[in-house]
Design a protein around this motif. Structure first.
Motif, PDB file in Angstrom:
ATOM      1  N   GLN A  46       0.839  -1.201   0.000  1.00 44.14           N
ATOM      2  CA  GLN A  46       0.000   0.000   0.000  1.00 44.14           C
ATOM      3  C   GLN A  46       0.876   1.254   0.000  1.00 44.14           C
ATOM      4  O   GLN A  46       0.665   2.175  -0.799  1.00 44.14           O
ATOM      5  CB  GLN A  46      -0.917   0.020   1.220  1.00 44.14           C
ATOM      6  CG  GLN A  46      -1.751   1.299   1.325  1.00 44.14           C
ATOM      7  CD  GLN A  46      -2.694   1.292   2.526  1.00 44.14           C
ATOM      8  OE1 GLN A  46      -3.257   0.256   2.876  1.00 44.14           O
ATOM      9  NE2 GLN A  46      -2.873   2.439   3.156  1.00 44.14           N
ATOM     10  N   GLY A 103       1.791   3.825  -3.222  1.00 38.84           N
ATOM     11  CA  GLY A 103       1.522   5.240  -2.991  1.00 38.84           C
ATOM     12  C   GLY A 103       2.727   6.112  -3.298  1.00 38.84           C
ATOM     13  O   GLY A 103       2.609   7.145  -3.968  1.00 38.84           O
ATOM     14  N   SER A 155       3.414   6.095  -7.148  1.00 37.21           N
ATOM     15  CA  SER A 155       2.369   6.831  -7.874  1.00 37.21           C
ATOM     16  C   SER A 155       2.482   8.327  -7.641  1.00 37.21           C
ATOM     17  O   SER A 155       2.404   9.126  -8.590  1.00 37.21           O
ATOM     18  CB  SER A 155       0.979   6.346  -7.436  1.00 37.21           C
ATOM     19  OG  SER A 155       0.817   4.963  -7.679  1.00 37.21           O
ATOM     20  N   LEU A 156       2.673   8.722  -6.382  1.00 39.92           N
ATOM     21  CA  LEU A 156       2.766  10.147  -6.054  1.00 39.92           C
ATOM     22  C   LEU A 156       4.046  10.765  -6.610  1.00 39.92           C
ATOM     23  O   LEU A 156       4.052  11.946  -6.994  1.00 39.92           O
ATOM     24  CB  LEU A 156       2.698  10.333  -4.533  1.00 39.92           C
ATOM     25  CG  LEU A 156       1.318  10.082  -3.912  1.00 39.92           C
ATOM     26  CD1 LEU A 156       1.416   9.984  -2.393  1.00 39.92           C
ATOM     27  CD2 LEU A 156       0.337  11.175  -4.311  1.00 39.92           C
ATOM     28  N   SER A 171       1.997  15.107   0.061  1.00 38.49           N
ATOM     29  CA  SER A 171       1.518  13.725   0.180  1.00 38.49           C
ATOM     30  C   SER A 171       2.648  12.736  -0.094  1.00 38.49           C
ATOM     31  O   SER A 171       2.769  11.715   0.588  1.00 38.49           O
ATOM     32  CB  SER A 171       0.360  13.472  -0.790  1.00 38.49           C
ATOM     33  OG  SER A 171      -0.746  14.294  -0.483  1.00 38.49           O
ATOM     34  N   ILE A 199       3.821  10.050   2.660  1.00 39.69           N
ATOM     35  CA  ILE A 199       3.710   8.626   2.377  1.00 39.69           C
ATOM     36  C   ILE A 199       5.083   7.957   2.355  1.00 39.69           C
ATOM     37  O   ILE A 199       5.224   6.778   2.688  1.00 39.69           O
ATOM     38  CB  ILE A 199       2.965   8.374   1.043  1.00 39.69           C
ATOM     39  CG1 ILE A 199       1.553   8.952   1.128  1.00 39.69           C
ATOM     40  CG2 ILE A 199       2.874   6.881   0.731  1.00 39.69           C
ATOM     41  CD1 ILE A 199       0.711   8.416   2.277  1.00 39.69           C
ATOM     42  N   GLY A 257      -3.014   0.783  -2.490  1.00 41.82           N
ATOM     43  CA  GLY A 257      -2.185   1.965  -2.686  1.00 41.82           C
ATOM     44  C   GLY A 257      -2.948   3.109  -3.329  1.00 41.82           C
ATOM     45  O   GLY A 257      -2.863   4.255  -2.879  1.00 41.82           O
ATOM     46  N   THR A 277      -3.689   5.903  -0.616  1.00 42.83           N
ATOM     47  CA  THR A 277      -2.665   6.946  -0.545  1.00 42.83           C
ATOM     48  C   THR A 277      -2.656   7.921  -1.724  1.00 42.83           C
ATOM     49  O   THR A 277      -2.006   8.962  -1.643  1.00 42.83           O
ATOM     50  CB  THR A 277      -1.255   6.317  -0.459  1.00 42.83           C
ATOM     51  OG1 THR A 277      -1.043   5.494  -1.628  1.00 42.83           O
ATOM     52  CG2 THR A 277      -1.109   5.451   0.783  1.00 42.83           C
ATOM     53  N   VAL A 278      -3.344   7.583  -2.800  1.00 43.34           N
ATOM     54  CA  VAL A 278      -3.314   8.451  -3.987  1.00 43.34           C
ATOM     55  C   VAL A 278      -4.615   9.244  -4.154  1.00 43.34           C
ATOM     56  O   VAL A 278      -4.613  10.480  -4.202  1.00 43.34           O
ATOM     57  CB  VAL A 278      -3.038   7.633  -5.268  1.00 43.34           C
ATOM     58  CG1 VAL A 278      -3.029   8.559  -6.488  1.00 43.34           C
ATOM     59  CG2 VAL A 278      -1.706   6.898  -5.160  1.00 43.34           C
TER      60      VAL A 278
END
Length: 293
Positions: A41, A45, A48-49, A186, A190, A222, A226-227
């Motif tokens: 997860q 995140g 992706s972030l 973020s 994360i 994830g 988190t996204v």
């Protein structure tokens, strides 16, 4: 029209958080270990972030870039997010998801206590009444008044510890380094979460890593954990204001309970729904009075 859009965005972000526990418990029942789920997860995140952050800076090169001190501060506060996930997901191994989310939402009154300690003054009477009402609602929502109901002490301890950690996470999300662009904030929060999860589970992570777990559950956890929420909140809250946003975020509670009911077949009695309703009404009351506090 913009306000309706804001309601949808914030509501969707809250609902995204609400389905996480059900996914984790379903994955646990399918043989996936919690260490792998929390690691995936956070990892999904971070990746992706990072991609989103890189794209944003390329499109808007004038955006504020955080200094080293800000990055370290965000990573440190992000540790509370990772700890929240670890403790919360352990908690629901001992209690139902519907009980777990109620324990996590004790962050409502914990936030009031945190605020009093931080500001060194008594909270407004409405916040004190609201905090007491949340505790009363918890008694009903967890069905403690039924003498034949047995709750795991271990599950309760982990759940309350998760709520305390979540309280710190909420503080970090709302107050720490607010001048930094949301996606960048973020990312570093994360990143701190990933480091904490790795340290918390340590050797259990490589022992339980499985590509199928990543494909089946990790990517979904994830993205929805988190996204989506930070992006939805960043775009939606300015359109509707903090008061309404605070109410909509409480959608996490019924979404979590309903998803557990339909997916995991968890039973929720009428008296528990009464407790949930009491907590939700308290959230509405406390947030509707924010402008006067």
């Amino acid at each position: 029209m913009s306000k309706l859009k804001g309601v949808f965005l914030v509501g969707f972000g809250a609902a995204s958080y609400g389905i996480l526990a059900t996914i984790v418990k379903f994955a646990n029942n399918s043989g996936a270990h919690t260490s792998a789920l929390t690691f995936y997860q956070a990892l999904v995140g971070v990746v992706s972030l990072f991609i989103l952050m890189t794209i944003q800076y390329r499109k808007q090169p004038d955006l504020i870039r955080p200094k080293a001190k800000s990055k370290i501060k965000l990573v440190l506060f992000g540790t509370s997010m990772g700890l929240t996930s670890c403790l919360y997901y352990i908690s629901i191994q001992y209690v139902s998801v519907s009980i777990g989310i109620i324990l996590l939402m004790q962050s409502i009154w914990m936030s009031v206590v945190w605020e009093m300690i931080q500001q060194r003054k008594m909270a407004h009477w409405s916040k004190l009444v609201g905090s007491l009402t949340v505790l009363v609602g918890t008694v009903f929502a967890t069905n403690l008044i039924q003498q034949d109901v047995e709750l795991s002490v271990t599950g309760i301890i982990y759940g309350l510890a998760a709520a305390l950690s979540y309280t710190i996470s909420l503080h970090a999300s709302n107050h720490v380094e607010k001048q930094v662009p949301s996606i960048t904030r973020s990312f570093y929060l994360i990143l701190g979460s990933l480091l904490t999860v790795t340290a918390f589970w340590n050797v259990q992570i490589p022992a339980n890593l499985d590509w199928m777990i990543l494909l089946k559950f990790g990517i979904v956890l994830g993205i929805f954990g988190t996204v989506i929420p930070p992006i939805m909140f960043t775009r939606g809250i300015p359109l509707i204001g903090l008061g309404l946003a605070g109410i909509l975020v409480a959608l996490e509670i019924p979404v979590s309970i309903l998803s557990a009911h339909f997916v995991l077949k968890e039973h929720v009695s009428l008296i528990q729904w009464f407790g949930v309703s009491l907590i939700l009404l308290t959230v509405i009351f406390m947030n509707s009075r924010k402008k006067n506090l």
